[in-house]
Design an enzyme around this catalytic site. Structure first.
Site, short mmCIF file in Angstrom:
data_model
loop_
_atom_site.label_atom_id
_atom_site.label_comp_id
_atom_site.label_asym_id
_atom_site.label_seq_id
_atom_site.Cartn_x
_atom_site.Cartn_y
_atom_site.Cartn_z
N HIS A 82 -101.55 -27.56 10.73
CA HIS A 82 -101.09 -26.62 11.75
C HIS A 82 -100.53 -27.39 12.93
O HIS A 82 -101.12 -28.37 13.38
CB HIS A 82 -102.28 -25.77 12.23
CG HIS A 82 -101.92 -24.84 13.34
ND1 HIS A 82 -101.29 -23.64 13.11
CD2 HIS A 82 -102.07 -24.94 14.69
CE1 HIS A 82 -101.08 -23.04 14.28
NE2 HIS A 82 -101.54 -23.81 15.24
N ASP A 161 -107.98 -11.44 17.13
CA ASP A 161 -107.11 -12.37 17.86
C ASP A 161 -105.85 -11.66 18.35
O ASP A 161 -105.37 -11.92 19.45
CB ASP A 161 -106.74 -13.57 17.00
CG ASP A 161 -105.84 -14.54 17.75
OD1 ASP A 161 -106.30 -15.09 18.77
OD2 ASP A 161 -104.67 -14.71 17.35
N ARG A 168 -104.67 -11.36 26.77
CA ARG A 168 -104.59 -12.64 27.51
C ARG A 168 -103.20 -12.84 28.09
O ARG A 168 -103.04 -13.34 29.21
CB ARG A 168 -104.95 -13.80 26.56
CG ARG A 168 -106.43 -13.87 26.24
CD ARG A 168 -106.68 -14.81 25.07
NE ARG A 168 -106.26 -16.17 25.36
CZ ARG A 168 -105.96 -17.06 24.42
NH1 ARG A 168 -106.01 -16.74 23.14
NH2 ARG A 168 -105.58 -18.27 24.76
N SER A 183 -108.81 -19.17 19.10
CA SER A 183 -107.72 -18.34 18.60
C SER A 183 -107.01 -19.05 17.43
O SER A 183 -106.83 -18.47 16.34
CB SER A 183 -106.74 -18.08 19.75
OG SER A 183 -105.50 -17.63 19.27
N LYS A 187 -107.68 -18.36 12.87
CA LYS A 187 -106.64 -18.06 11.87
C LYS A 187 -106.63 -19.11 10.76
O LYS A 187 -106.43 -18.80 9.58
CB LYS A 187 -105.28 -17.97 12.57
CG LYS A 187 -105.19 -16.70 13.43
CD LYS A 187 -103.97 -16.64 14.29
CE LYS A 187 -104.11 -17.51 15.49
NZ LYS A 187 -103.26 -17.19 16.64
#
Ligand code: URA
Length: 434
Positions: A82, A161, A168, A183, A187
């Site tokens: 990621h 999320d 947010r 967050s 995922k």
């Protein structure tokens, strides 16, 4: 349990219990806690933080707020990577093909681009017919058969999320390490892989502006991953100039293809090799970085990485002819060269500004609803530290409409010069979690 007491507790800098965190995330998911109370708690977390245990519990509760993909039917270790997002970041395509060609199983869910950063799905969709939306069963079958699939989210992953992030965004509570780390990791955890490599970018074009903040975020995510049984490591990488040479969807696909064929840009190739070394060790296919690098070099030189990319495109319905012959990828109507007006060492390239300029050409979205023009973008000809003369090519612009004077002025402003020699920036600053 009263949510008011939970807010009060965090306001007073106390750690929340597992039950309190679960109660909060259940309330977010089931819409039983009003937005104003959730926002108050978010602000208290921004101001007073969360410890490692609370952060991991938050990520776990968020992961379990929706579907969790079970990849256990696929043999072997499943790997994911990621990136926290950058300008010119086409890593997933090239790296995925490289490590899958070495035998790794890569099950990757990617996103779309917004603002100055591009998204892997948009890049892949510049290939005619490429389908990013497989069912969970198709996704697993593909990973099992060819070792590589890159798709958009299937099912309802981490609904908590989505709600928290939307709140947010409008309550000035994005900027908190425990909230960002939970967050992102919720995922990654929900997408089911056994190992996770995080590419945490720092610098002007990145979410984290400096190396220290990037390391703090990376360590928070590593701690979550390891506490929840995933082998998690992180690279801290530079985003003070675009990654590789291209920004824009089809241009980046072309660069990813060139890289798996062994003639990609030096910085991008190095990033993929360093990431590949870590992933092959995490996946227990190599026992040292040296062994892993040899495997990756061989996958490239023997054409196996290119074959793997072709296979993925074929499986996902894309036009493989465009991969074999990149002249067939979408092409812009106009090509304009931007040449240097002065001589000197390039001391800075404003990557975020370049991302925004590419977005204005149509390569990215200012809002979620904007369409994408796959053909347009930028091809950089210089890197930080290069010496240029007046008249030397800085960048080639691929565009479909006329460039305005303002756009061209802004393009010139993205380059800064120095009379003194400037040291190039190393692409990988650090590796954490080893
Ligand atoms: N990306 C995410 O997915 N979540 C954040 O909080 C920030 C960046």
């Amino acid at each position: 349990m009263r949510f008011l007491d939970i807010i009060e507790k965090k306001k007073n800098k106390l750690a929340l219990t597992d039950e309190e965190i679960q109660f909060w995330i259940d309330g977010v998911t089931n819409d039983t806690i009003p937005d104003y109370q959730i926002s108050a708690l978010l602000m208290a977390i921004v101001l007073n933080g969360m410890d490692e245990h609370e952060t991991a519990k938050l990520a776990e509760a968020m992961m379990n707020s929706g579907d969790v993909i079970d990849l256990s039917s696929i043999e072997g270790i499943k790997s994911d990577k990621h990136s926290t997002g950058g300008v010119g970041d086409k890593t997933s395509m090239a790296l995925g093909a490289m490590v899958a060609a070495c035998g790794l199983k890569v099950a990757k869910m990617s996103g779309r681009g917004l603002g100055h950063t591009g998204g892997t799905l948009d890049k892949l969709e510049s290939i005619d017919g490429f389908n990013c939306f497989l069912t969970e069963d198709q996704f697993k079958k593909q990973v099992d058969e060819i070792g590589l699939a890159i798709i958009g989210q299937t099912g309802e992953l981490v609904p908590a999320d989505k709600k928290l992030y939307a709140l947010r965004d409008v309550t000035a509570t994005v900027n908190s390490i425990p909230l960002i780390a939970s967050s992102i990791m919720s995922k990654k955890l929900a997408s089911g892989s056994n190992t996770i490599l995080l590419d945490v970018k720092y610098g002007e074009g990145a979410f984290m502006q400096n190396i220290e903040d990037a390391k703090t975020l990376a360590n928070a995510m590593i701690s979550i991953g390891n506490k929840l049984g995933r082998n998690t490591m992180a690279m801290i990488t530079d985003m003070n100039q675009p990654l590789g040479n291209t920004i824009g969807n089809a241009l980046e696909v072309q660069e990813a293809i060139e890289t798996v064929q062994g003639h990609g840009p030096k910085d991008f190739t190095e990033l993929c090799m360093r990431a590949g070394e870590i992933m092959l060790i995490q996946g227990k296919l190599a026992s040292s970085k040296e062994e892993a690098r040899k495997m990756l070099e061989e996958a490239i030189s023997l054409g196996k990485a290119f074959e793997k990319l072709l296979k993925m495109v074929e499986y996902q319905g894309g036009n493989v002819e465009q991969i074999k012959n990149t002249d067939l990828l979408p092409k812009s109507k106009f090509v304009t060269e931007i040449k240097s007006k002065e001589a000197g060492y390039i001391s800075h390239i404003h990557s975020m500004q370049l991302g925004i300029l590419a977005m204005h050409l149509g390569a990215g979205r200012a809002t979620k609803a904007d369409p994408i023009n796959y053909a347009v973008g930028l091809k950089m000809n210089v890197k930080k530290g290069d010496m240029v003369q007046a008249g030397d090519l800085l960048c080639t612009v691929y565009h479909d409409s006329d460039l305005t004077e303002e756009w061209v002025d802004k393009m010139y402003q993205t380059f800064q010069y120095s009379d003194e020699k400037v040291d190039p920036i190393p692409i990988v600053e650090a590796i954490l979690g080893e």
